[in-house]
Design a protein around this motif. Structure first.
Motif, PDB file in Angstrom:
ATOM      1  N   SER A   1      59.312  63.754 -15.747  1.00  0.00           N
ATOM      2  CA  SER A   1      60.186  63.692 -14.599  1.00  0.00           C
ATOM      3  C   SER A   1      61.476  62.984 -14.998  1.00  0.00           C
ATOM      4  O   SER A   1      61.442  61.993 -15.721  1.00  0.00           O
ATOM      5  N   PRO A   2      62.639  63.474 -14.532  1.00  0.00           N
ATOM      6  CA  PRO A   2      63.902  62.822 -14.887  1.00  0.00           C
ATOM      7  C   PRO A   2      64.110  61.495 -14.180  1.00  0.00           C
ATOM      8  O   PRO A   2      64.986  60.727 -14.544  1.00  0.00           O
ATOM      9  N   TYR A   3      63.313  61.217 -13.141  1.00  0.00           N
ATOM     10  CA  TYR A   3      63.480  59.965 -12.402  1.00  0.00           C
ATOM     11  C   TYR A   3      62.118  59.433 -12.008  1.00  0.00           C
ATOM     12  O   TYR A   3      61.258  60.174 -11.552  1.00  0.00           O
ATOM     13  N   THR A   4      61.941  58.139 -12.188  1.00  0.00           N
ATOM     14  CA  THR A   4      60.715  57.491 -11.762  1.00  0.00           C
ATOM     15  C   THR A   4      61.057  56.135 -11.178  1.00  0.00           C
ATOM     16  O   THR A   4      61.861  55.398 -11.738  1.00  0.00           O
ATOM     17  N   ALA A   5      60.470  55.796 -10.046  1.00  0.00           N
ATOM     18  CA  ALA A   5      60.725  54.507  -9.423  1.00  0.00           C
ATOM     19  C   ALA A   5      60.205  53.378 -10.302  1.00  0.00           C
ATOM     20  O   ALA A   5      59.218  53.522 -11.027  1.00  0.00           O
ATOM     21  N   GLY A   6      60.852  52.222 -10.235  1.00  0.00           N
ATOM     22  CA  GLY A   6      60.385  51.059 -10.969  1.00  0.00           C
ATOM     23  C   GLY A   6      60.518  51.232 -12.464  1.00  0.00           C
ATOM     24  O   GLY A   6      61.397  51.903 -12.969  1.00  0.00           O
ATOM     25  N   GLU A   7      59.591  50.616 -13.203  1.00  0.00           N
ATOM     26  CA  GLU A   7      59.651  50.614 -14.658  1.00  0.00           C
ATOM     27  C   GLU A   7      58.695  51.616 -15.283  1.00  0.00           C
ATOM     28  O   GLU A   7      58.489  51.629 -16.481  1.00  0.00           O
ATOM     29  N   GLY A   8      58.066  52.418 -14.483  1.00  0.00           N
ATOM     30  CA  GLY A   8      57.071  53.337 -15.024  1.00  0.00           C
ATOM     31  C   GLY A   8      57.675  54.625 -15.521  1.00  0.00           C
ATOM     32  O   GLY A   8      58.880  54.796 -15.649  1.00  0.00           O
ATOM     33  N   GLY A   9      56.821  55.583 -15.815  1.00  0.00           N
ATOM     34  CA  GLY A   9      57.234  56.903 -16.233  1.00  0.00           C
ATOM     35  C   GLY A   9      56.294  57.903 -15.597  1.00  0.00           C
ATOM     36  O   GLY A   9      55.211  57.553 -15.130  1.00  0.00           O
ATOM     37  N   MET A  10      56.698  59.158 -15.550  1.00  0.00           N
ATOM     38  CA  MET A  10      55.856  60.188 -14.946  1.00  0.00           C
ATOM     39  C   MET A  10      56.034  61.492 -15.696  1.00  0.00           C
ATOM     40  O   MET A  10      57.147  61.834 -16.105  1.00  0.00           O
ATOM     41  N   LEU A  11      54.942  62.198 -15.886  1.00  0.00           N
ATOM     42  CA  LEU A  11      55.019  63.528 -16.470  1.00  0.00           C
ATOM     43  C   LEU A  11      54.022  64.440 -15.778  1.00  0.00           C
ATOM     44  O   LEU A  11      53.043  63.976 -15.181  1.00  0.00           O
ATOM     45  N   ALA A  12      54.290  65.723 -15.842  1.00  0.00           N
ATOM     46  CA  ALA A  12      53.417  66.722 -15.238  1.00  0.00           C
ATOM     47  C   ALA A  12      52.902  67.654 -16.321  1.00  0.00           C
ATOM     48  O   ALA A  12      53.618  67.978 -17.272  1.00  0.00           O
ATOM     49  N   THR A  13      51.649  68.079 -16.180  1.00  0.00           N
ATOM     50  CA  THR A  13      51.031  68.979 -17.147  1.00  0.00           C
ATOM     51  C   THR A  13      50.482  70.208 -16.418  1.00  0.00           C
ATOM     52  O   THR A  13      49.903  70.095 -15.333  1.00  0.00           O
ATOM     53  N   ALA A  14      50.677  71.371 -17.019  1.00  0.00           N
ATOM     54  CA  ALA A  14      50.170  72.628 -16.466  1.00  0.00           C
ATOM     55  C   ALA A  14      48.986  73.090 -17.304  1.00  0.00           C
ATOM     56  O   ALA A  14      49.074  73.128 -18.532  1.00  0.00           O
ATOM     57  N   SER A  15      47.904  73.453 -16.645  1.00  0.00           N
ATOM     58  CA  SER A  15      46.668  73.751 -17.357  1.00  0.00           C
ATOM     59  C   SER A  15      46.120  75.133 -17.017  1.00  0.00           C
ATOM     60  O   SER A  15      46.372  75.678 -15.939  1.00  0.00           O
ATOM     61  N   PHE A  16      45.340  75.675 -17.955  1.00  0.00           N
ATOM     62  CA  PHE A  16      44.682  76.953 -17.728  1.00  0.00           C
ATOM     63  C   PHE A  16      43.531  76.848 -16.729  1.00  0.00           C
ATOM     64  O   PHE A  16      42.961  77.868 -16.344  1.00  0.00           O
ATOM     65  N   ASP A  17      43.175  75.629 -16.303  1.00  0.00           N
ATOM     66  CA  ASP A  17      42.126  75.503 -15.294  1.00  0.00           C
ATOM     67  C   ASP A  17      42.673  75.662 -13.883  1.00  0.00           C
ATOM     68  O   ASP A  17      41.951  75.489 -12.898  1.00  0.00           O
ATOM     69  N   GLY A  18      43.968  76.006 -13.760  1.00  0.00           N
ATOM     70  CA  GLY A  18      44.571  76.253 -12.462  1.00  0.00           C
ATOM     71  C   GLY A  18      45.120  75.025 -11.772  1.00  0.00           C
ATOM     72  O   GLY A  18      45.556  75.115 -10.618  1.00  0.00           O
ATOM     73  N   THR A  19      45.141  73.883 -12.444  1.00  0.00           N
ATOM     74  CA  THR A  19      45.620  72.659 -11.830  1.00  0.00           C
ATOM     75  C   THR A  19      46.868  72.138 -12.536  1.00  0.00           C
ATOM     76  O   THR A  19      47.167  72.513 -13.668  1.00  0.00           O
ATOM     77  N   VAL A  20      47.555  71.241 -11.840  1.00  0.00           N
ATOM     78  CA  VAL A  20      48.704  70.529 -12.389  1.00  0.00           C
ATOM     79  C   VAL A  20      48.378  69.043 -12.351  1.00  0.00           C
ATOM     80  O   VAL A  20      48.073  68.494 -11.283  1.00  0.00           O
ATOM     81  N   GLY A  21      48.423  68.396 -13.500  1.00  0.00           N
ATOM     82  CA  GLY A  21      48.131  66.970 -13.568  1.00  0.00           C
ATOM     83  C   GLY A  21      49.412  66.158 -13.502  1.00  0.00           C
ATOM     84  O   GLY A  21      50.413  66.507 -14.123  1.00  0.00           O
ATOM     85  N   ILE A  22      49.369  65.066 -12.740  1.00  0.00           N
ATOM     86  CA  ILE A  22      50.485  64.128 -12.660  1.00  0.00           C
ATOM     87  C   ILE A  22      50.046  62.828 -13.328  1.00  0.00           C
ATOM     88  O   ILE A  22      49.051  62.220 -12.924  1.00  0.00           O
ATOM     89  N   TRP A  23      50.785  62.419 -14.340  1.00  0.00           N
ATOM     90  CA  TRP A  23      50.452  61.232 -15.120  1.00  0.00           C
ATOM     91  C   TRP A  23      51.551  60.201 -14.953  1.00  0.00           C
ATOM     92  O   TRP A  23      52.738  60.530 -15.043  1.00  0.00           O
ATOM     93  N   GLU A  24      51.158  58.946 -14.704  1.00  0.00           N
ATOM     94  CA  GLU A  24      52.126  57.874 -14.540  1.00  0.00           C
ATOM     95  C   GLU A  24      51.836  56.749 -15.528  1.00  0.00           C
ATOM     96  O   GLU A  24      50.684  56.458 -15.847  1.00  0.00           O
ATOM     97  N   LYS A  25      52.921  56.124 -15.984  1.00  0.00           N
ATOM     98  CA  LYS A  25      52.816  55.025 -16.938  1.00  0.00           C
ATOM     99  C   LYS A  25      52.949  53.700 -16.202  1.00  0.00           C
ATOM    100  O   LYS A  25      53.872  53.500 -15.426  1.00  0.00           O
ATOM    101  N   PHE A  26      52.015  52.803 -16.490  1.00  0.00           N
ATOM    102  CA  PHE A  26      52.036  51.475 -15.896  1.00  0.00           C
ATOM    103  C   PHE A  26      52.025  50.430 -17.005  1.00  0.00           C
ATOM    104  O   PHE A  26      51.360  50.595 -18.024  1.00  0.00           O
ATOM    105  N   ALA A  27      52.762  49.369 -16.795  1.00  0.00           N
ATOM    106  CA  ALA A  27      52.762  48.256 -17.748  1.00  0.00           C
ATOM    107  C   ALA A  27      51.677  47.268 -17.342  1.00  0.00           C
ATOM    108  O   ALA A  27      51.494  46.957 -16.164  1.00  0.00           O
ATOM    109  N   LYS A  28      50.936  46.773 -18.318  1.00  0.00           N
ATOM    110  CA  LYS A  28      49.904  45.795 -18.039  1.00  0.00           C
ATOM    111  C   LYS A  28      49.812  44.816 -19.201  1.00  0.00           C
ATOM    112  O   LYS A  28      50.222  45.107 -20.331  1.00  0.00           O
TER     113      LYS A  28
END
Length: 220
Positions: free
Chosen positions: A8-35
């Motif tokens: 994603s070109p924009y993410t709130a806060g200090e995290g990150g976000m990406l999307a994945t397209a899969s052959f199982d018919g779903t779209v995954g949304i992944w977010e990065k968190f600092a810990k």
């Protein structure tokens, strides 16, 4: 099989976000968190905690009936488009928390705004582009290319998405005579390049409102 991935070109806060397209018919949304990782010591500050990154799947978008072939974010990261073998194009709205509310928890929500039908075969790729105030009243248009040899332009008007046009060549109803695999949009949104199984590249120009007015005055 994961077919496509895009940050994603924009993410709130200090995290990150990406999307994945899969052959199982779903779209995954992944977010990065600092810990803080208690198992790692920072040698530079005498043994303090070292911040690490953790990626988590925070959402799974469902609706496509078969493989999801491609996906694309708009320039602001507020819209996500997906397409698939089921001949459909989906438009999702991404609603994120404001930076000062960001807590590292799952505060991002997705809502399906439209399911678009018009292609007669697999949709291979989707790309957002600026509307230049020429298509509907939205800021973006969505381009899709397909196994049916066509490129379609989808626009938004008062919140409703619709097929504005099928992009055609000067010498016939369609420029390409085989599968259109992908489209790319220039940074300013005034150039579109299409790539086809027929071995050709199509180069298109999108005219702004001012340019169209100038052309009309010159042709009078």
């Amino acid at each position: 099989t994961i077919r496509c991935v895009e940050f994603s070109p924009y993410t709130a806060g200090e995290g990150g976000m990406l999307a994945t397209a899969s052959f199982d018919g779903t779209v995954g949304i992944w977010e990065k968190f600092a810990k803080d990782d208690d198992s790692q010591d920072d040698e530079n500050d005498g043994g303090g905690k070292t911040p690490t990154e953790a990626w988590e799947c925070t959402a799974q978008l469902e609706g496509h009936e078969s493989e999801v072939k491609s996906l694309s974010w708009n320039a602001t990261g507020t819209l996500l488009a997906t397409c698939g073998r089921d001949k459909s194009v989906w438009v999702w709205e991404c609603i994120q928390s404001e930076p000062n509310d960001y807590s590292g928890e799952d505060d991002t929500q997705f809502e399906c705004l439209a399911v678009l039908h018009g292609h007669s075969a697999d949709v291979k790729s989707v790309r957002f582009a600026p509307s230049h105030d020429l298509f509907g009243d939205g800021l973006d248009v969505l381009l899709s290319c397909s196994y049916d040899d066509s490129i379609k332009c989808w626009a938004e008007d008062d919140g409703d998405w619709y097929c504005h046009s099928t992009i055609t060549g000067a010498e016939g109803p369609l420029l390409h005579d085989s599968t259109v695999w992908d489209v790319a949009v220039g940074g300013s949104g005034v150039r579109l390049v299409s790539a086809s199984d027929d071995g050709h590249l199509g180069i298109w120009r999108c005219y702004t409102s001012a340019e169209l007015r100038q052309l009309e005055s010159e042709n009078k």
